[in-house]
Write an enzyme that holds these catalytic residues in place. Structure first.
Site, PDB file in Angstrom:
ATOM      1  N   HIS A 139       0.846  -1.187   0.000  1.00  0.00           N
ATOM      2  CA  HIS A 139       0.000   0.000   0.000  1.00  0.00           C
ATOM      3  C   HIS A 139       0.885   1.241   0.000  1.00  0.00           C
ATOM      4  O   HIS A 139       2.089   1.149   0.197  1.00  0.00           O
ATOM      5  CB  HIS A 139      -0.919   0.007   1.225  1.00  0.00           C
ATOM      6  CG  HIS A 139      -0.140   0.055   2.503  1.00  0.00           C
ATOM      7  ND1 HIS A 139       0.390  -1.079   3.100  1.00  0.00           N
ATOM      8  CD2 HIS A 139       0.243   1.105   3.271  1.00  0.00           C
ATOM      9  CE1 HIS A 139       1.052  -0.716   4.187  1.00  0.00           C
ATOM     10  NE2 HIS A 139       0.985   0.599   4.315  1.00  0.00           N
ATOM     11  N   HIS A 163       6.148   6.273  -1.335  1.00  0.00           N
ATOM     12  CA  HIS A 163       6.791   4.996  -1.629  1.00  0.00           C
ATOM     13  C   HIS A 163       5.851   3.844  -1.294  1.00  0.00           C
ATOM     14  O   HIS A 163       4.891   4.014  -0.549  1.00  0.00           O
ATOM     15  CB  HIS A 163       8.096   4.845  -0.840  1.00  0.00           C
ATOM     16  CG  HIS A 163       7.872   4.710   0.629  1.00  0.00           C
ATOM     17  ND1 HIS A 163       7.624   5.787   1.450  1.00  0.00           N
ATOM     18  CD2 HIS A 163       7.828   3.609   1.419  1.00  0.00           C
ATOM     19  CE1 HIS A 163       7.451   5.360   2.695  1.00  0.00           C
ATOM     20  NE2 HIS A 163       7.565   4.049   2.700  1.00  0.00           N
TER      21      HIS A 163
END
Length: 180
Positions: free
Chosen positions: A38, A125
């Protein structure tokens, strides 16, 4: 309950990221399962369940002001550095500025509810793995061109829990972005 706010890539993107991660030239890494990949916008820590309705209202307002946008995974990196890698990640090219703005909006919306503001600058990220014990080294590698981009279309309030096969994440609430 441990919680965070995130964007969830589609299943095929998570699977492509997982395949690419496992092909990296590193050793001593515990890989994140594809279903757990995620993009965290805000880590919340322990959250009392009675606060969820107020959090939901705040996140709904943020999502209402946002429109879907494209995200393109780009390259691999490590925190704190490739030479002493503890966390391995896929970076974000296209969409990173929008994610930074969205993370700031989430910070602003949740701050009045008592959530401390993040002191470190936001860096978009997707975490792919963590070093087991000692840090590892991430050699410079070319990004995998088979990782597709995706459209961010909703904020998710996520719960982190421990299950029989390790940590898993569950979306408690989804707040779709406004259509144009």
């Amino acid at each position: 309950m441990r919680a965070f706010v995130a964007i969830l890539p589609p299943r095929e993107v998570r699977e492509a990221l997982s395949r690419a991660a496992r092909s990296l030239p590193v050793i001593g890494v515990r890989w994140v399962r594809p279903e757990n990949i995620h993009l965290t916008l805000k880590f919340l820590g322990e959250v009392p369940e009675d606060l969820i309705p107020r959090m939901s209202a705040a996140l709904s307002e943020v999502a209402r002001l946002e429109h879907p946008f494209h995200i393109e995974p780009e390259g691999f990196g490590a925190f704190p550095s490739p030479e002493r890698a503890r966390v391995l990640w896929a970076g974000i090219g296209e969409g990173s500025e929008r994610l930074e703005e969205l993370a700031a909006a989430v910070e602003e919306a949740l701050s009045p509810l008592g959530f401390e503001r993040e002191r470190r600058p936001f860096r978009a990220h997707l975490t792919l793995g963590r070093a087991r014990g000692r840090p590892t080294r991430l050699e410079t590698v070319e990004p995998d061109r088979e990782i597709p981009g995706f459209t961010a279309g909703a904020l998710h309030l996520m719960r982190s829990a421990q299950g029989p096969s390790g940590v898993y994440y569950e979306s408690l609430l989804e707040h779709p972005f406004s259509e144009r």
